[in-house]
Design a protein around this motif. Structure first.
Motif, PDB file in Angstrom:
ATOM      1  N   VAL A  21      67.716  70.906  62.252  1.00 42.16           N
ATOM      2  CA  VAL A  21      66.755  70.259  61.359  1.00 42.16           C
ATOM      3  C   VAL A  21      66.920  70.783  59.935  1.00 42.16           C
ATOM      4  N   LEU A  22      66.980  69.856  58.982  1.00 39.46           N
ATOM      5  CA  LEU A  22      67.035  70.207  57.569  1.00 39.46           C
ATOM      6  C   LEU A  22      65.858  69.573  56.830  1.00 39.46           C
ATOM      7  N   LEU A  23      65.370  70.272  55.818  1.00 38.32           N
ATOM      8  CA  LEU A  23      64.327  69.744  54.943  1.00 38.32           C
ATOM      9  C   LEU A  23      64.831  69.818  53.504  1.00 38.32           C
ATOM     10  N   ILE A  24      64.862  68.681  52.834  1.00 32.63           N
ATOM     11  CA  ILE A  24      65.217  68.628  51.416  1.00 32.63           C
ATOM     12  C   ILE A  24      63.938  68.406  50.624  1.00 32.63           C
ATOM     13  N   THR A  25      63.631  69.332  49.720  1.00 28.20           N
ATOM     14  CA  THR A  25      62.435  69.213  48.888  1.00 28.20           C
ATOM     15  C   THR A  25      62.851  69.104  47.427  1.00 28.20           C
ATOM     16  N   ASN A  26      62.319  68.116  46.738  1.00 27.44           N
ATOM     17  CA  ASN A  26      62.593  67.922  45.315  1.00 27.44           C
ATOM     18  C   ASN A  26      61.408  68.441  44.498  1.00 27.44           C
ATOM     19  N   PHE A  27      61.718  69.283  43.516  1.00 23.45           N
ATOM     20  CA  PHE A  27      60.708  69.889  42.657  1.00 23.45           C
ATOM     21  C   PHE A  27      60.895  69.420  41.217  1.00 23.45           C
ATOM     22  N   VAL A  50      60.267  71.038  37.463  1.00 22.68           N
ATOM     23  CA  VAL A  50      60.044  72.368  36.891  1.00 22.68           C
ATOM     24  C   VAL A  50      60.159  72.307  35.376  1.00 22.68           C
ATOM     25  N   ASP A  51      59.561  73.299  34.714  1.00 19.95           N
ATOM     26  CA  ASP A  51      59.681  73.452  33.271  1.00 19.95           C
ATOM     27  C   ASP A  51      60.547  74.677  33.006  1.00 19.95           C
ATOM     28  N   GLN A  52      61.754  74.454  32.497  1.00 19.51           N
ATOM     29  CA  GLN A  52      62.674  75.525  32.112  1.00 19.51           C
ATOM     30  C   GLN A  52      62.964  75.413  30.617  1.00 19.51           C
ATOM     31  N   GLY A  53      61.881  75.277  29.845  1.00 24.28           N
ATOM     32  CA  GLY A  53      62.015  74.994  28.430  1.00 24.28           C
ATOM     33  C   GLY A  53      62.025  73.499  28.184  1.00 24.28           C
ATOM     34  N   LYS A  54      62.382  72.735  29.214  1.00 23.23           N
ATOM     35  CA  LYS A  54      62.302  71.277  29.209  1.00 23.23           C
ATOM     36  C   LYS A  54      62.131  70.829  30.650  1.00 23.23           C
ATOM     37  N   PHE A  55      61.697  69.603  30.803  1.00 17.16           N
ATOM     38  CA  PHE A  55      61.451  69.070  32.143  1.00 17.16           C
ATOM     39  C   PHE A  55      62.771  68.943  32.908  1.00 17.16           C
ATOM     40  N   MET A  56      62.790  69.491  34.123  1.00 16.58           N
ATOM     41  CA  MET A  56      63.991  69.450  34.956  1.00 16.58           C
ATOM     42  C   MET A  56      63.595  69.084  36.387  1.00 16.58           C
ATOM     43  N   LYS A  57      64.554  68.572  37.126  1.00 17.06           N
ATOM     44  CA  LYS A  57      64.359  68.336  38.560  1.00 17.06           C
ATOM     45  C   LYS A  57      65.258  69.294  39.326  1.00 17.06           C
ATOM     46  N   ARG A  58      64.701  69.911  40.366  1.00 17.51           N
ATOM     47  CA  ARG A  58      65.462  70.843  41.189  1.00 17.51           C
ATOM     48  C   ARG A  58      65.319  70.451  42.656  1.00 17.51           C
ATOM     49  N   ARG A  59      66.386  70.646  43.410  1.00 12.66           N
ATOM     50  CA  ARG A  59      66.385  70.299  44.826  1.00 12.66           C
ATOM     51  C   ARG A  59      66.711  71.527  45.662  1.00 12.66           C
ATOM     52  N   GLU A  60      65.970  71.687  46.763  1.00 15.06           N
ATOM     53  CA  GLU A  60      66.250  72.761  47.711  1.00 15.06           C
ATOM     54  C   GLU A  60      66.468  72.157  49.099  1.00 15.06           C
ATOM     55  N   THR A  61      67.583  72.517  49.721  1.00  9.58           N
ATOM     56  CA  THR A  61      67.849  72.126  51.105  1.00  9.58           C
ATOM     57  C   THR A  61      67.675  73.356  51.973  1.00  9.58           C
ATOM     58  N   VAL A  62      66.775  73.283  52.932  1.00 10.29           N
ATOM     59  CA  VAL A  62      66.480  74.446  53.775  1.00 10.29           C
ATOM     60  C   VAL A  62      66.661  74.094  55.249  1.00 10.29           C
ATOM     61  N   GLN A  63      66.927  75.108  56.037  1.00  9.76           N
ATOM     62  CA  GLN A  63      67.130  74.929  57.473  1.00  9.76           C
ATOM     63  C   GLN A  63      65.864  75.320  58.221  1.00  9.76           C
ATOM     64  N   LEU A  64      65.411  74.445  59.120  1.00 10.55           N
ATOM     65  CA  LEU A  64      64.194  74.707  59.889  1.00 10.55           C
ATOM     66  C   LEU A  64      64.488  74.978  61.354  1.00 10.55           C
ATOM     67  N   ASP A  65      65.649  75.502  61.659  1.00  6.73           N
ATOM     68  CA  ASP A  65      65.912  75.907  63.043  1.00  6.73           C
ATOM     69  C   ASP A  65      66.684  77.213  63.021  1.00  6.73           C
ATOM     70  N   LYS A  66      66.434  78.014  64.036  1.00  2.92           N
ATOM     71  CA  LYS A  66      67.025  79.338  64.124  1.00  2.92           C
ATOM     72  C   LYS A  66      67.517  79.547  65.548  1.00  2.92           C
ATOM     73  N   PRO A  67      68.785  79.928  65.742  1.00  2.00           N
ATOM     74  CA  PRO A  67      69.309  80.125  67.100  1.00  2.00           C
ATOM     75  C   PRO A  67      68.478  81.126  67.898  1.00  2.00           C
ATOM     76  N   ASN A  68      68.208  80.769  69.164  1.00  2.00           N
ATOM     77  CA  ASN A  68      67.468  81.643  70.095  1.00  2.00           C
ATOM     78  C   ASN A  68      66.042  81.933  69.645  1.00  2.00           C
ATOM     79  N   TYR A  69      65.470  81.016  68.858  1.00  2.00           N
ATOM     80  CA  TYR A  69      64.079  81.173  68.419  1.00  2.00           C
ATOM     81  C   TYR A  69      63.283  79.983  68.919  1.00  2.00           C
ATOM     82  N   ASP A  70      62.111  80.237  69.509  1.00  2.00           N
ATOM     83  CA  ASP A  70      61.320  79.165  70.130  1.00  2.00           C
ATOM     84  C   ASP A  70      60.462  78.434  69.105  1.00  2.00           C
ATOM     85  N   ASP A  71      61.094  77.779  68.158  1.00  2.00           N
ATOM     86  CA  ASP A  71      60.331  76.950  67.230  1.00  2.00           C
ATOM     87  C   ASP A  71      60.348  75.503  67.712  1.00  2.00           C
TER      88      ASP A  71
END
Length: 247
Positions: free
Chosen positions: A124-130, A132-153
């Motif tokens: 499972v992957l989750l892509i979140t778009n943010f 942000v203000d880094q002196g000017k308006f910017m868009k940032r994307r984070e792709t994160v993993q929502l599964d972990k081997p041998n973990y009961d999630d």
């Protein structure tokens, strides 16, 4: 002789009746098995299944904290436990007293349905778009993993994940807000997602934060694929008024 003939006829009728009932039961069992097979088969309700997603694994963010709470634990109880774990974790992190930051930490909550076959061990992957203000308006994307081997999630109930979004030391961020997200499942092991929350809270930051950003949706959708390498996706779309997290 007449009585004997009647007896033979009666026996023949009884045998026929038994055979008919047996056939009906056989047909019923077949229908039941077919019904079960159908229910355990392809389930996607998103209309986005069997997509091909190209991901560079080096850009996929792994959780720095992960917790699971089964269906017997309410979200309020889960939040209390989250508070304890986060407080202990943050007590070990370096902090800075500035009106900006070079990073933000965000958390993800996912509720998996508790009915038969609602859970999954798939990727499972989750892509979140943010925004942000880094002196000017910017868009940032984070792709994160929502599964972990041998973990009961994702075994039914709540799963909690904490992620760090880092920027170069020279990049100064004064505010960040959540815009939208996409939750994706790989493979044919179906998953029923009831609730998704993404949040940026002041108590999980390494610089003072005065406000927060919060996205909460109730998808109530099946994610599934007909192909082992296919991806199914649920998209939140842009959410207004998620709030700005201010440093």
């Amino acid at each position: 002789m007449k009585n004997l003939s009647h007896l033979k006829i009666l026996v023949s009728l009884l045998v026929c009746a038994v055979l008919i009932v047996s056939c009906e039961k056989s047909d019923l069992n077949t229908e039941t098995n077919q019904s079960i097979e159908t229910e355990e088969g392809f389930k996607s309700t998103t209309g986005n299944n069997d997509q091909v997603i190209e991901n560079n694994d080096s850009k996929i963010n792994q959780p720095i904290l992960q917790l699971h709470f089964d269906e017997n634990i309410s979200k309020e109880e889960a939040m209390l436990k989250r508070n304890e774990v986060v407080e202990e974790y943050m007590s070990r992190q370096p902090t800075q007293q500035k009106g900006y930051s070079t990073e933000w930490l965000f958390e993800v909550w996912v509720y998996t349905g508790t009915q038969t076959d609602n859970n999954t061990d798939a990727h499972v992957l989750l892509i979140t778009n943010f925004n942000v203000d880094q002196g000017k308006f910017m868009k940032r994307r984070e792709t994160v993993q929502l599964d972990k081997p041998n973990y009961d999630d994702r075994e039914g109930g709540w799963d909690y994940y904490l992620f760090r979004s880092s920027r170069p030391e020279s990049t100064r961020i004064t505010w960040v807000e959540i815009d939208n997200a996409k939750l994706s499942l790989k493979g044919t092991d179906g998953w029923f997602v009831k609730e998704l929350t993404i949040a940026i809270f002041p108590d999980v930051q390494t610089a003072p934060m005065s406000r927060w950003s919060y996205l909460n949706v109730s998808p109530n959708v099946w994610l599934d694929n007909e192909k082992p390498k296919g991806w199914d996706a649920y998209r939140t779309g842009s959410i207004e008024n998620t709030g700005k997290a201010l440093f």
